[in-house]
Design an enzyme around this catalytic site. Structure first.
Site, PDB file in Angstrom:
ATOM      1  N   LYS A 209       0.834  -1.209   0.000  1.00 36.63           N
ATOM      2  CA  LYS A 209       0.000   0.000   0.000  1.00 36.63           C
ATOM      3  C   LYS A 209       0.869   1.259   0.000  1.00 36.63           C
ATOM      4  O   LYS A 209       0.628   2.185  -0.792  1.00 36.63           O
ATOM      5  CB  LYS A 209      -0.891   0.002   1.261  1.00 36.63           C
ATOM      6  CG  LYS A 209      -1.532   1.336   1.560  1.00 36.63           C
ATOM      7  CD  LYS A 209      -2.458   1.278   2.750  1.00 36.63           C
ATOM      8  CE  LYS A 209      -1.818   1.486   4.100  1.00 36.63           C
ATOM      9  NZ  LYS A 209      -1.502   2.878   4.470  1.00 36.63           N
ATOM     10  N   ASN A 210       1.861   1.297   0.897  1.00 29.92           N
ATOM     11  CA  ASN A 210       2.608   2.545   1.080  1.00 29.92           C
ATOM     12  C   ASN A 210       3.629   2.813  -0.030  1.00 29.92           C
ATOM     13  O   ASN A 210       4.284   3.855  -0.023  1.00 29.92           O
ATOM     14  CB  ASN A 210       3.238   2.593   2.472  1.00 29.92           C
ATOM     15  CG  ASN A 210       2.164   2.747   3.542  1.00 29.92           C
ATOM     16  OD1 ASN A 210       1.006   3.055   3.220  1.00 29.92           O
ATOM     17  ND2 ASN A 210       2.514   2.527   4.794  1.00 29.92           N
TER      18      ASN A 210
ATOM     19  N   CYS B 264      -5.812  12.880  13.477  1.00 32.93           N
ATOM     20  CA  CYS B 264      -5.645  11.483  13.098  1.00 32.93           C
ATOM     21  C   CYS B 264      -5.718  10.636  14.355  1.00 32.93           C
ATOM     22  O   CYS B 264      -5.348  11.093  15.436  1.00 32.93           O
ATOM     23  CB  CYS B 264      -4.293  11.323  12.418  1.00 32.93           C
ATOM     24  SG  CYS B 264      -3.893   9.630  12.025  1.00 32.93           S
TER      25      CYS B 264
ATOM     26  N   ARG C  19       0.398  14.174  13.570  1.00 27.38           N
ATOM     27  CA  ARG C  19       0.791  14.020  12.166  1.00 27.38           C
ATOM     28  C   ARG C  19       0.734  15.324  11.354  1.00 27.38           C
ATOM     29  O   ARG C  19       0.007  15.418  10.370  1.00 27.38           O
ATOM     30  CB  ARG C  19      -0.053  12.922  11.501  1.00 27.38           C
ATOM     31  CG  ARG C  19       0.078  11.595  12.207  1.00 27.38           C
ATOM     32  CD  ARG C  19      -0.660  10.494  11.519  1.00 27.38           C
ATOM     33  NE  ARG C  19       0.060   9.983  10.363  1.00 27.38           N
ATOM     34  CZ  ARG C  19      -0.411   9.053   9.565  1.00 27.38           C
ATOM     35  NH1 ARG C  19      -1.599   8.531   9.774  1.00 27.38           N
ATOM     36  NH2 ARG C  19       0.290   8.615   8.539  1.00 27.38           N
TER      37      ARG C  19
ATOM     38  N   ASP D 244       4.182   0.337  12.138  1.00 28.50           N
ATOM     39  CA  ASP D 244       3.008  -0.311  11.536  1.00 28.50           C
ATOM     40  C   ASP D 244       2.858  -1.773  11.960  1.00 28.50           C
ATOM     41  O   ASP D 244       1.890  -2.432  11.577  1.00 28.50           O
ATOM     42  CB  ASP D 244       3.070  -0.215  10.001  1.00 28.50           C
ATOM     43  CG  ASP D 244       2.883   1.200   9.506  1.00 28.50           C
ATOM     44  OD1 ASP D 244       2.425   2.042  10.293  1.00 28.50           O
ATOM     45  OD2 ASP D 244       3.204   1.475   8.332  1.00 28.50           O
TER      46      ASP D 244
ATOM     47  N   ARG E 236      -8.792  -0.544   4.323  1.00 30.10           N
ATOM     48  CA  ARG E 236      -7.880   0.478   3.780  1.00 30.10           C
ATOM     49  C   ARG E 236      -6.524  -0.120   3.465  1.00 30.10           C
ATOM     50  O   ARG E 236      -5.824   0.380   2.593  1.00 30.10           O
ATOM     51  CB  ARG E 236      -7.664   1.586   4.824  1.00 30.10           C
ATOM     52  CG  ARG E 236      -8.896   2.390   5.086  1.00 30.10           C
ATOM     53  CD  ARG E 236      -8.575   3.518   6.009  1.00 30.10           C
ATOM     54  NE  ARG E 236      -7.491   4.314   5.435  1.00 30.10           N
ATOM     55  CZ  ARG E 236      -6.910   5.321   6.048  1.00 30.10           C
ATOM     56  NH1 ARG E 236      -7.282   5.658   7.246  1.00 30.10           N
ATOM     57  NH2 ARG E 236      -5.945   5.998   5.456  1.00 30.10           N
TER      58      ARG E 236
END
Ligand code: EPU
Length: 423
Positions: A22-23, A117, A122, A306, A398
């Site tokens: 994803k990133n 967030c 952030r 993460d 997501r």
């Protein structure tokens, strides 16, 4: 809203394929703004955040074709808007990644400032400072970042804090700037390197990606290319945790063990047997006891934030007391209260979670909060006695492609229950 229903206690076995990262996909899709030739991007994961990025680029007037295998063909020559609205940015902060490319190529961008967030403040101050150092005029008005520049010029940029999307935004902007840019204290994440490799294929001149100093010689234009997104190391780590916590044995294919060092060494320390090949990892926990492991998150090559929530869940079902310290985000602990509802014994002191290992958790109704916290709840549910219902799983969608299908393939008893459709 959909829910996941999970009956715990089944050891996971078999093989499953890991999706593209994803990133990496998000900045690489944004990099298509830097060229008016077509980009062909393969191994794009089918995720909510990818759909949001495609919607954002589509609204700007880019033409985008996605086939059934998620190969994305994208062309920005018909761009008609340089605007990222609040309504999309509030659902996905990484929309900020269009700012650097838009400014570099078109000299104008209006991007909503991401709001609060669930995992920390952030801010995006370092993205803006870096672009200002490259000559951009930036003001924040009515919740929007309004930026313009004639042609960005190369600059020496020192990032006060290691920032992943900040590094990516500035890297993309610098590819089309006039002269040389050096980004000091750059993020070294594999996803930054993946973006740099894609930009190099487009004709950018970049050295040092993967180290803390990236040097970019600006060029006048970039061409289209085809590029394959690298495997998702966080999806890999999350599935490894599921196998370990259920005392299973399974193999993850189409992944990359070379970018998993910090994660794999913690699984080994926990007592898991790990085997790797060039594009696979196998974890065997079928005859052993998990030992709790201490974790301190840090930018790459440190232990990834993460994976913090997933290892917190793992420690809950392991032997011993452990300390998990979050040092990247201030408030990434939404999973703790939900894990306590399953009988886990853990408490927060400052930015450290102290966990008393307990061998059994019990199923409970739970609420997903942010993406990785939600993943940790699914893991805990797989290892727990009884049934767990996880609500608000749009957070999971997501970042994890068809999580219930992949886990079912490994034998988990998990199903998605469609939410009621509002009339
Ligand atoms: N920071 C600043 N100022 C800035 C930018 C960042 O102070 O201008 C601070 C942040 O507040 C944070 C730290 O720097 O404390 C690191 O944040 P970073 O900017 O690196 O995070 P990010 O780029 O917004 C990416 C990933 C996150 C991942 C972090 C850290 C993407 C799209 N997102 O976020 O992924 O947690 O790096 O590795 O690449 C996830 O996938 O679940 C996720 C949240």
């Amino acid at each position: 809203m959909d829910k996941l229903l999970i009956e715990g206690g089944v050891a996971l076995h078999g093989e499953v394929t890991i999706s593209g990262a994803k990133n990496s996909a998000l900045p690489i899709l944004a990099s298509s703004l830097l060229s008016d030739e077509t980009m062909e991007i393969a191994n794009v994961p089918h995720l909510h955040d990818v759909t949001t990025t495609i919607e954002l680029l589509g609204r700007m007037g880019l033409s985008i074709v996605v086939d059934e295998k998620m190969n994305v063909e994208i062309n920005s020559s018909g761009i008609s808007s340089f605007f990222a609205p609040y309504e999309l940015v509030k659902t996905m902060r990484s929309s900020i990644l269009v700012l650097g490319p838009l400014l570099a190529r078109y000299g104008v961008a209006e991007v909503s400032l991401p709001g609060g967030c669930a995992i920390g403040a952030r801010p995006v101050n370092l993205h803006l400072q870096g672009l200002k150092a490259m000559g951009a005029e930036i003001k924040v008005e009515g919740g929007y970042i309004k930026a313009k520049a004639k042609r960005l010029r190369g600059a020496e940029i020192n990032l006060d804090v290691v920032t992943v999307t900040g590094t990516e935004n500035l890297l993309m902007a610098a590819t089309l700037a006039d002269g040389q840019t050096k980004i000091h204290n750059a993020a070294r994440e594999p996803e930054v390197v993946d973006l740099a490799n894609c930009l190099i294929k487009m004709g950018a001149i970049i050295e040092g990606a993967g180290t803390d100093t990236i040097t970019i010689e600006g060029v006048s234009d970039l061409k289209g290319t085809s590029y394959q997104i690298l495997p998702d190391r966080i999806e890999t780590g999350t599935f490894l945790a599921a196998i370990a916590m259920t005392r299973g044995k399974a193999k993850l294919k189409k992944t990359n063990p070379d970018i998993l060092d910090a994660i794999l060494s913690k699984f080994k320390e926990a007592g898991c047997r790990i085997a790797t090949g060039s594009d696979w990892v196998e974890l065997d926990m079928s005859n052993g006891d998990l030992n709790a492991v201490n974790i301190r998150t840090a930018p790459y090559p440190g232990f990834p934030t993460d994976m913090q929530a997933q290892f917190t869940a793992l420690n809950c079902v392991s032997n011993g007391t452990s300390f998990v310290t979050e040092s990247v985000f201030e408030n990434r602990f939404m999973h703790i209260l939900e894990l306590q509802r399953m009988g886990a014994i853990l408490k927060l002191e400052g930015n450290t979670v102290i966990i008393e290992g307990k061998n059994r958790l019990t199923g409970a109704p739970l609420m997903a909060t942010d993406l990785r916290a939600s993943a940790s709840l699914v893991l805990a549910a797989l290892a727990a006695d009884g049934t767990t219902e996880v609500e608000r799983i749009y957070h999971i969608d997501r970042g994890y492609e068809t999580i219930e299908e992949k886990l079912s393939k490994l034998g988990a008893r998990i199903r998605r229950m469609p939410g009621r459709i509002k009339s």
